[in-house]
Write an enzyme that holds these catalytic residues in place. Structure first.
Site, PDB file in Angstrom:
ATOM      1  N   ASP A  32       0.219  12.934  -0.384  1.00  0.00           N
ATOM      2  CA  ASP A  32      -0.155  12.114   0.767  1.00  0.00           C
ATOM      3  C   ASP A  32      -0.853  12.996   1.803  1.00  0.00           C
ATOM      4  O   ASP A  32      -0.434  14.130   2.058  1.00  0.00           O
ATOM      5  CB  ASP A  32       1.090  11.450   1.371  1.00  0.00           C
ATOM      6  N   ILE A  33      -1.889  12.450   2.403  1.00  0.00           N
ATOM      7  CA  ILE A  33      -2.679  13.219   3.370  1.00  0.00           C
ATOM      8  C   ILE A  33      -1.916  13.422   4.690  1.00  0.00           C
ATOM      9  O   ILE A  33      -2.220  14.339   5.445  1.00  0.00           O
ATOM     10  CB  ILE A  33      -4.042  12.509   3.604  1.00  0.00           C
ATOM     11  N   ASN A  89       5.931   0.203   0.173  1.00  0.00           N
ATOM     12  CA  ASN A  89       5.736  -0.670   1.327  1.00  0.00           C
ATOM     13  C   ASN A  89       4.899  -1.864   0.894  1.00  0.00           C
ATOM     14  O   ASN A  89       3.922  -1.707   0.159  1.00  0.00           O
ATOM     15  CB  ASN A  89       5.030   0.092   2.451  1.00  0.00           C
ATOM     16  N   GLY A  95       4.865  -2.368   6.357  1.00  0.00           N
ATOM     17  CA  GLY A  95       4.125  -1.206   6.842  1.00  0.00           C
ATOM     18  C   GLY A  95       3.051  -0.725   5.887  1.00  0.00           C
ATOM     19  O   GLY A  95       2.611   0.416   5.984  1.00  0.00           O
ATOM     20  N   GLN A  96       2.603  -1.601   4.988  1.00  0.00           N
ATOM     21  CA  GLN A  96       1.573  -1.189   4.023  1.00  0.00           C
ATOM     22  C   GLN A  96       0.223  -1.046   4.731  1.00  0.00           C
ATOM     23  O   GLN A  96      -0.195  -1.947   5.464  1.00  0.00           O
ATOM     24  CB  GLN A  96       1.464  -2.236   2.907  1.00  0.00           C
ATOM     25  N   SER A  97      -0.431   0.082   4.511  1.00  0.00           N
ATOM     26  CA  SER A  97      -1.728   0.301   5.157  1.00  0.00           C
ATOM     27  C   SER A  97      -2.879   0.414   4.160  1.00  0.00           C
ATOM     28  O   SER A  97      -4.041   0.331   4.558  1.00  0.00           O
ATOM     29  CB  SER A  97      -1.677   1.564   6.027  1.00  0.00           C
ATOM     30  N   HIS A 102       1.270   1.338  -4.446  1.00  0.00           N
ATOM     31  CA  HIS A 102       1.603   2.759  -4.544  1.00  0.00           C
ATOM     32  C   HIS A 102       3.079   2.960  -4.292  1.00  0.00           C
ATOM     33  O   HIS A 102       3.684   2.277  -3.471  1.00  0.00           O
ATOM     34  CB  HIS A 102       0.776   3.598  -3.566  1.00  0.00           C
ATOM     35  N   LEU A 103       3.633   3.916  -4.996  1.00  0.00           N
ATOM     36  CA  LEU A 103       5.000   4.366  -4.751  1.00  0.00           C
ATOM     37  C   LEU A 103       4.918   5.677  -3.985  1.00  0.00           C
ATOM     38  O   LEU A 103       4.193   6.595  -4.385  1.00  0.00           O
ATOM     39  CB  LEU A 103       5.751   4.585  -6.072  1.00  0.00           C
ATOM     40  N   HIS A 104       5.672   5.746  -2.894  1.00  0.00           N
ATOM     41  CA  HIS A 104       5.826   7.024  -2.200  1.00  0.00           C
ATOM     42  C   HIS A 104       6.985   7.763  -2.861  1.00  0.00           C
ATOM     43  O   HIS A 104       8.082   7.188  -3.002  1.00  0.00           O
ATOM     44  CB  HIS A 104       6.198   6.804  -0.732  1.00  0.00           C
TER      45      HIS A 104
END
Ligand code: AMP
Length: 116
Positions: A32-33, A89, A95-97, A102-104
């Site tokens: 993640d950035i 998310n 809170g999905q952006s 995607h899985l964190h």
């Protein structure tokens, strides 16, 4: 779903750089950035699905592959002994952006509960 490419599709197509840690036929994983933990990796399907809510029964195998890819990432990054968190998310309140499933995978510190 927007017809234009998301940032994650651009990463899949190697149009923008990412720090890729894992890849197989169906999934890609990269750091993640804006990491929220010492280890923070995103695991995505190569096929675009907007989020968990948009999974269909026909996506059963891919959903399983995504979770198994998260498992493999955690093993590869040595998170298994101490433990880690896997989060998806979904939508506005979730809170999905980025509108690509995607899985964190978060690890390297003690996680708190409940999440903010
Ligand atoms: P979410 O808020 O659950 O949709 O997560 C999207 C994640 O994508 C956030 O944690 C962002 O920091 C991350 N992100 C956005 N752009 C990039 C990028 N170019 N490379 C890596 N991670 C990104």
């Amino acid at each position: 779903m927007s017809p234009s490419k998301t940032i994650f599709e651009k990463i899949i197509d190697r149009e923008i750089p990412a720090d890729i840690v894992y890849e197989n036929e169906h999934c890609l994983a990269f750091h993640d950035i804006q990491p929220q933990a010492p280890v923070h990796v995103l695991v995505i399907p190569k096929r675009r699905i907007e989020n968990v809510a948009n999974l269909t029964d026909a996506d059963q195998a891919l959903a399983g592959k995504l979770l198994l890819a998260a498992r493999d990432v955690a093993q590869k990054l040595d998170l298994v002994d101490q433990g880690y968190r896997v989060v998806a998310n979904c939508g506005i309140d979730g809170g999905q952006s980025v509108d690509h499933l995607h899985l964190h995978v978060l690890g390297g510190r003690q996680m708190k509960w409940p999440p903010g």
